[in-house]
Design an enzyme around this catalytic site. Structure first.
Site, PDB file in Angstrom:
ATOM      1  N   HIS A 130       0.800  -1.225   0.000  1.00 47.50           N
ATOM      2  CA  HIS A 130       0.000   0.000   0.000  1.00 47.50           C
ATOM      3  C   HIS A 130       0.839   1.286   0.000  1.00 47.50           C
ATOM      4  O   HIS A 130       0.542   2.244   0.716  1.00 47.50           O
ATOM      5  CB  HIS A 130      -0.935   0.017   1.215  1.00 47.50           C
ATOM      6  CG  HIS A 130      -2.042  -0.996   1.144  1.00 47.50           C
ATOM      7  ND1 HIS A 130      -2.558  -1.488  -0.024  1.00 47.50           N
ATOM      8  CD2 HIS A 130      -2.768  -1.612   2.133  1.00 47.50           C
ATOM      9  CE1 HIS A 130      -3.526  -2.348   0.228  1.00 47.50           C
ATOM     10  NE2 HIS A 130      -3.676  -2.457   1.525  1.00 47.50           N
ATOM     11  N   HIS A 206      -9.731   2.167   0.226  1.00 46.85           N
ATOM     12  CA  HIS A 206      -9.626   1.048   1.167  1.00 46.85           C
ATOM     13  C   HIS A 206     -10.725   1.104   2.238  1.00 46.85           C
ATOM     14  O   HIS A 206     -10.464   0.904   3.421  1.00 46.85           O
ATOM     15  CB  HIS A 206      -8.237   1.062   1.811  1.00 46.85           C
ATOM     16  CG  HIS A 206      -7.768  -0.262   2.310  1.00 46.85           C
ATOM     17  ND1 HIS A 206      -8.249  -0.843   3.457  1.00 46.85           N
ATOM     18  CD2 HIS A 206      -6.861  -1.124   1.813  1.00 46.85           C
ATOM     19  CE1 HIS A 206      -7.640  -1.998   3.646  1.00 46.85           C
ATOM     20  NE2 HIS A 206      -6.801  -2.193   2.658  1.00 46.85           N
ATOM     21  N   SER A 207     -11.958   1.353   1.810  1.00 51.32           N
ATOM     22  CA  SER A 207     -13.060   1.369   2.790  1.00 51.32           C
ATOM     23  C   SER A 207     -13.390  -0.035   3.271  1.00 51.32           C
ATOM     24  O   SER A 207     -13.385  -0.993   2.497  1.00 51.32           O
ATOM     25  CB  SER A 207     -14.310   1.990   2.162  1.00 51.32           C
ATOM     26  OG  SER A 207     -14.130   3.374   2.030  1.00 51.32           O
ATOM     27  N   GLU A 345     -11.557  -3.768  -2.996  1.00 54.44           N
ATOM     28  CA  GLU A 345     -10.627  -2.760  -3.517  1.00 54.44           C
ATOM     29  C   GLU A 345     -10.357  -3.014  -4.995  1.00 54.44           C
ATOM     30  O   GLU A 345      -9.559  -3.884  -5.340  1.00 54.44           O
ATOM     31  CB  GLU A 345      -9.298  -2.843  -2.758  1.00 54.44           C
ATOM     32  CG  GLU A 345      -9.419  -2.872  -1.243  1.00 54.44           C
ATOM     33  CD  GLU A 345      -8.198  -3.532  -0.599  1.00 54.44           C
ATOM     34  OE1 GLU A 345      -7.064  -3.184  -0.938  1.00 54.44           O
ATOM     35  OE2 GLU A 345      -8.399  -4.429   0.230  1.00 54.44           O
TER      36      GLU A 345
HETATM   37  C1  GLA Z   1      -5.151  -4.992   2.367  1.00 51.78           C
HETATM   38  C2  GLA Z   1      -4.440  -6.273   2.288  1.00 51.78           C
HETATM   39  C3  GLA Z   1      -4.499  -6.969   3.585  1.00 51.78           C
HETATM   40  C4  GLA Z   1      -4.105  -6.067   4.730  1.00 51.78           C
HETATM   41  C5  GLA Z   1      -4.937  -4.821   4.708  1.00 51.78           C
HETATM   42  C6  GLA Z   1      -4.504  -3.815   5.717  1.00 51.78           C
HETATM   43  O1  GLA Z   1      -6.379  -4.931   1.907  1.00 51.78           O
HETATM   44  O2  GLA Z   1      -4.903  -7.091   1.247  1.00 51.78           O
HETATM   45  O3  GLA Z   1      -3.661  -8.102   3.552  1.00 51.78           O
HETATM   46  O4  GLA Z   1      -2.746  -5.764   4.617  1.00 51.78           O
HETATM   47  O5  GLA Z   1      -4.847  -4.211   3.480  1.00 51.78           O
HETATM   48  O6  GLA Z   1      -4.494  -4.332   6.999  1.00 51.78           O
END
Ligand code: GLA
Length: 381
Positions: A130, A206-207, A345
């Site tokens: 991310h 990332h909701s 996502e």
């Molecule tokens: C994403 C990833 C997960 C985790 C979350 C944050 O969506 O796919 O593995 O890392 O972010 O906690």
């Protein structure tokens, strides 16, 4: 977007309502909080006549709240979030944030472009996740526009400049995100970016959704989910795709017909469910309208709430909130525990920069990266 009127933003506390009665959606600018160094974090509240509201804050260009009516007309928040900027900075969950430069994982935190190898921050074991330690979610965005149009939609645009080398990525990137709420209760999130050097971009939102509502939160295992995807990308123990595109038929990953999320979430015989601690996988969307295809439909029988996610991207990561561990106090002091929210996502595939057969995340100078996604809210009949 013919008749957009742009408002000059002068006062942080001003209520911006253009011509009152005739317009179906309003935008209200307010102060959300202050960082330790004194930086003010602003919020813009978009609201329509049907009781749908979306609050977006400048920290991470984050969707901090999304309120919708249930089948009885009771309005409640359907996304997880925090009440203060400090909590957003302190917790590693990316609640509601805009993710960039590259959403999801890049294996061994490295990739090559035209023979040059770039080393990114390893912030998830050996891998990059991310956008790194100071990804787009941790930066303060600038509100560059607040508008309302004649169709009854209200929007806010936030922008930032990511300098050449930030997080290890090449190129100075100018990024923007526009959230637009229309009178039908659809929230459009439009991500854009340009660069001055060849680079990679993969932005998403990332909701974490919970359609039972925040006041009466119940685990998302009882939600029903449909994802029009005939294949997904299995992962290794670091959650990096192996490169295989696997058919979902006969696996817990077949969501082509609506399925109760909890029905197969505890399948200890499925290696992929075990590796993900549940669902944490990239679904390859079936061919459809490339400009805007359905990525997922989520419903909750108890409240009747429904959302549909649409995207112009080729895939969607379904993450069942496996790392929510009860250590993260959320809005109203509510602790978020495993499976209290789920993410959908839209994006290119994880580790795409290292997988030549995956859709490309490459962006050249002179091009514009665009990812438009929609969250359509409503109730089932
Ligand atoms: C994403 C990833 C997960 C985790 C979350 C944050 O969506 O796919 O593995 O890392 O972010 O906690």
């Amino acid at each position: 977007m013919s008749s957009i009127r742009t408002i000059a933003l002068t006062s942080a506390a001003a209520i911006i309502t253009l011509s009152g009665a005739a317009l179906a959606a309003d935008a209200e600018r307010e102060v959300f909080g202050t960082l330790e160094d004194g930086t003010e974090i602003e919020a813009v509240l978009l609201s329509n006549d049907d009781g749908v509201t979306a609050r977006v804050i400048t920290l991470g260009a984050t969707l901090q709240s999304l309120q919708t009516p249930d089948k009885r007309g009771t309005v409640d928040d359907i996304v997880l979030g925090h009440d203060t900027p400090a909590e957003y900075l302190a917790t590693p969950q990316y609640l509601g944030a805009t993710i960039g430069r590259f959403a999801n994982r890049i294996g061994d935190a490295t990739f090559s472009l035209d023979g040059t190898e770039y080393t990114l921050e390893a912030n998830d074991g050996d891998n990059h996740l991310h956008g790194g330690v100071t990804g787009f979610d941790k930066l303060v965005w600038t509100i560059t526009d607040v508008s309302e149009d004649d169709d009854g939609a209200a929007s806010v645009t936030m922008s930032l400049t990511s300098p050449d080398g930030a997080g290890g990525y090449p190129g100075t990137v100018e990024a923007s995100v526009t959230y637009m709420l229309d009178d039908d209760g659809t929230l459009t999130i439009d991500h854009r970016a340009t660069t001055d050097k060849t680079t990679i971009i993969n932005m998403t939102n990332h909701s974490y959704f919970n359609l039972s509502g925040h006041k009466d939160m119940r685990p998302i295992v009882s939600h029903d989910l449909m994802i029009p995807a005939s294949a997904y990308t299995p992962v290794d123990s670091g959650l990096i795709p192996t490169g295989e595109i696997r058919d979902v038929a006969g696996t817990p990953f077949d969501f082509r017909e609506p399925m109760r999320i909890g029905a197969r979430l505890r399948n200890g015989n499925d290696e992929q469910i075990m590796l993900g601690l549940g669902y944490d996988h990239n679904f390859v969307l079936d061919e459809g309208d490339e400009d805007m295809r359905l990525a997922a439909r989520l419903t909750a029988a108890v409240t009747g709430r429904m959302i549909e996610i649409y995207t112009d991207q080729p895939a969607v990561q379904f993450y069942s909130g496996n790392f929510l561990d009860g250590t993260t106090p959320g809005k109203g002091g509510i602790l978020y525990r495993q499976g209290d929210g789920l993410c959908l996502e839209p994006q290119v595939y994880p580790d795409a920069p290292n997988k030549p057969d995956f859709p490309s995340a490459r962006l050249e100078p002179g091009e514009e990266y665009v990812h438009v996604m929609k969250i359509k809210t409503g109730v089932t009949k």
